[in-house]
Scaffold this active site. Structure first.
Site, mmCIF file in Angstrom:
data_model
loop_
_atom_site.group_PDB
_atom_site.id
_atom_site.type_symbol
_atom_site.label_atom_id
_atom_site.label_comp_id
_atom_site.label_asym_id
_atom_site.label_seq_id
_atom_site.Cartn_x
_atom_site.Cartn_y
_atom_site.Cartn_z
ATOM 1 N N GLU A 172 -4.519 -9.617 3.849
ATOM 2 C CA GLU A 172 -5.544 -9.219 4.815
ATOM 3 C C GLU A 172 -6.775 -10.108 4.821
ATOM 4 O O GLU A 172 -7.271 -10.503 5.890
ATOM 5 C CB GLU A 172 -5.983 -7.756 4.560
ATOM 6 N N GLU A 181 0.829 -1.215 0.000
ATOM 7 C CA GLU A 181 0.000 0.000 0.000
ATOM 8 C C GLU A 181 0.865 1.268 0.000
ATOM 9 O O GLU A 181 0.538 2.245 -0.660
ATOM 10 C CB GLU A 181 -0.977 -0.051 1.172
HETATM 11 N N1 COA Z 1 4.565 -8.063 12.267
HETATM 12 C C1 COA Z 1 5.419 -8.251 13.299
HETATM 13 N N2 COA Z 1 6.539 -8.986 13.207
HETATM 14 C C2 COA Z 1 6.824 -9.542 12.025
HETATM 15 C C3 COA Z 1 5.978 -9.395 10.907
HETATM 16 C C4 COA Z 1 4.815 -8.613 11.054
HETATM 17 N N3 COA Z 1 3.974 -8.397 10.038
HETATM 18 N N4 COA Z 1 6.496 -10.077 9.857
HETATM 19 C C5 COA Z 1 7.627 -10.645 10.324
HETATM 20 N N5 COA Z 1 7.829 -10.315 11.621
HETATM 21 C C6 COA Z 1 8.937 -10.730 12.501
HETATM 22 C C7 COA Z 1 8.812 -12.212 12.854
HETATM 23 O O1 COA Z 1 7.933 -12.392 13.946
HETATM 24 C C8 COA Z 1 10.250 -12.533 13.195
HETATM 25 O O2 COA Z 1 10.523 -12.068 14.499
HETATM 26 P P1 COA Z 1 11.421 -12.970 15.512
HETATM 27 O O3 COA Z 1 12.769 -13.048 14.829
HETATM 28 O O4 COA Z 1 11.426 -12.159 16.763
HETATM 29 O O5 COA Z 1 10.740 -14.298 15.606
HETATM 30 C C9 COA Z 1 11.061 -11.665 12.232
HETATM 31 O O6 COA Z 1 10.159 -10.644 11.788
HETATM 32 C C10 COA Z 1 11.520 -12.430 11.009
HETATM 33 O O7 COA Z 1 10.391 -13.074 10.431
HETATM 34 P P2 COA Z 1 10.374 -14.641 10.063
HETATM 35 O O8 COA Z 1 8.946 -15.073 10.050
HETATM 36 O O9 COA Z 1 11.322 -15.379 10.937
HETATM 37 O O10 COA Z 1 10.972 -14.580 8.590
HETATM 38 P P3 COA Z 1 10.659 -15.566 7.389
HETATM 39 O O11 COA Z 1 11.535 -15.138 6.274
HETATM 40 O O12 COA Z 1 10.691 -16.972 7.827
HETATM 41 O O13 COA Z 1 9.098 -15.262 6.976
HETATM 42 C C11 COA Z 1 7.230 -13.842 6.394
HETATM 43 C C12 COA Z 1 8.769 -14.002 6.515
HETATM 44 C C13 COA Z 1 6.981 -12.437 5.883
HETATM 45 C C14 COA Z 1 6.697 -14.882 5.409
HETATM 46 C C15 COA Z 1 6.582 -14.083 7.766
HETATM 47 O O14 COA Z 1 7.317 -13.344 8.740
HETATM 48 C C16 COA Z 1 5.155 -13.627 7.798
HETATM 49 O O15 COA Z 1 4.287 -14.341 7.312
HETATM 50 N N6 COA Z 1 4.897 -12.419 8.362
HETATM 51 C C17 COA Z 1 3.567 -11.912 8.487
HETATM 52 C C18 COA Z 1 3.105 -11.265 7.207
HETATM 53 C C19 COA Z 1 1.722 -10.689 7.386
HETATM 54 O O16 COA Z 1 0.754 -11.405 7.449
HETATM 55 N N7 COA Z 1 1.642 -9.355 7.498
HETATM 56 C C20 COA Z 1 0.406 -8.689 7.816
HETATM 57 C C21 COA Z 1 -0.174 -8.115 6.597
HETATM 58 S S1 COA Z 1 -1.699 -7.303 6.945
#
Ligand code: COA
Length: 236
Positions: free
Chosen positions: A134, A114
């Site tokens: 979302e 966005e």
């Molecule tokens: N909010 C808060 N923290 C987040 C985040 C988010 N949207 N996305 C990633 N992080 C944090 C993780 O919790 C992790 O923290 P930690 O090291 O303290 O455990 C760190 O960032 C690294 O993320 P990680 O999940 O280990 O990396 P990855 O490469 O394995 O996966 C994603 C990356 C993006 C696929 C996964 O983090 C994810 O699905 N994030 C959420 C995405 C999402 O749904 N966003 C909301 C959109 S409305």
């Protein structure tokens, strides 16, 4: 100017805005919203800035969307609405008359897409992955995505991305015209800088007028858009 979650640098005519929570993949938190609101105000007020680059700190993400640890944790819908009204980040974005370039790497999710859709030109590195998760999370995009995405890539493609919550890799994002170009990751920021300097070397009044003609014109019927163009051209 210094901020908790954003690095804001002004370097001659170029401003760089880096979302700076690399350990959280630059997730968009309440603090980042407040910081971004201030940054957008500073950008608007600084007449020396002629182009702006948005990017994400670290090497894994532009922004992994809303901070899930704060997700839906606003004290009440009334307060949430009031804060949104007071800190209308997206309104500030859309009212900026300076050219905005998004340099996108790694995860570009939710608010990350966005933010990039509020920019005028999107450049992506080969590792960029795009998604609006979302609907899969029990909400709908609320930072403009349902409006800016179809305007950028057309309603059919936007529906595909919004309704299925599926991700696009950089190649598909290019095919969908979500991004202007895809380049090797090592060149991403260099490419953004070159483009920003190219724009900054042009007459800022002309750049602003061209941006305004496109932005405003997109919301008008063709005849009204052509009138707008004539008005802007004759005012220069
Ligand atoms: N909010 C808060 N923290 C987040 C985040 C988010 N949207 N996305 C990633 N992080 C944090 C993780 O919790 C992790 O923290 P930690 O090291 O303290 O455990 C760190 O960032 C690294 O993320 P990680 O999940 O280990 O990396 P990855 O490469 O394995 O996966 C994603 C990356 C993006 C696929 C996964 O983090 C994810 O699905 N994030 C959420 C995405 C999402 O749904 N966003 C909301 C959109 S409305």
């Amino acid at each position: 100017m210094s901020f908790q979650t954003i690095i804001y640098e002004v370097d001659g005519p170029i401003a760089r805005v880096s979302l700076n929570r690399p350990k959280q993949l630059n997730a968009y938190s309440v603090q980042m919203r407040d910081d971004l609101y201030e940054v957008l105000g500073a950008l608007k007020d600084d007449d020396s800035i002629r182009a702006v680059i948005f990017r994400g700190a670290g090497d894994k993400a532009f922004c992994a969307g809303a901070d899930l640890t704060e997700f839906l944790s606003a004290p009440s819908p009334v307060i949430a609405r009031q804060v949104r009204w007071e800190r209308d980040v997206w309104g500030r974005f859309l009212n900026l008359d300076k050219p905005l370039i998004a340099a996108l790497q790694g995860y570009v999710l939710g608010s990350g897409i966005e933010i990039s859709l509020c920019c005028d030109i999107r450049i992506a590195s080969e590792d960029a992955r795009f998604g609006l998760p979302e609907v899969g999370l029990g909400i709908i995009p609320a930072a403009g995505g349902t409006q800016t995405l179809p305007r950028a890539i057309g309603p059919a493609r936007a529906m595909d991305v919004l309704l299925s919550a599926r991700w696009l890799d950089a190649k598909e994002a290019l095919k969908y015209r979500l991004v202007n170009r895809v380049i090797p990751k090592s060149n991403l920021y260099l490419e953004a800088e070159v483009l920003a300097h190219r724009i900054a070397a042009l007459d800022p009044a002309l750049v602003k007028a061209a941006k305004k003609a496109v932005d405003r014109g997109m919301d008008l019927p063709l005849a009204a858009g052509l009138e707008l163009e004539t008005r802007l051209a004759s005012g220069l």
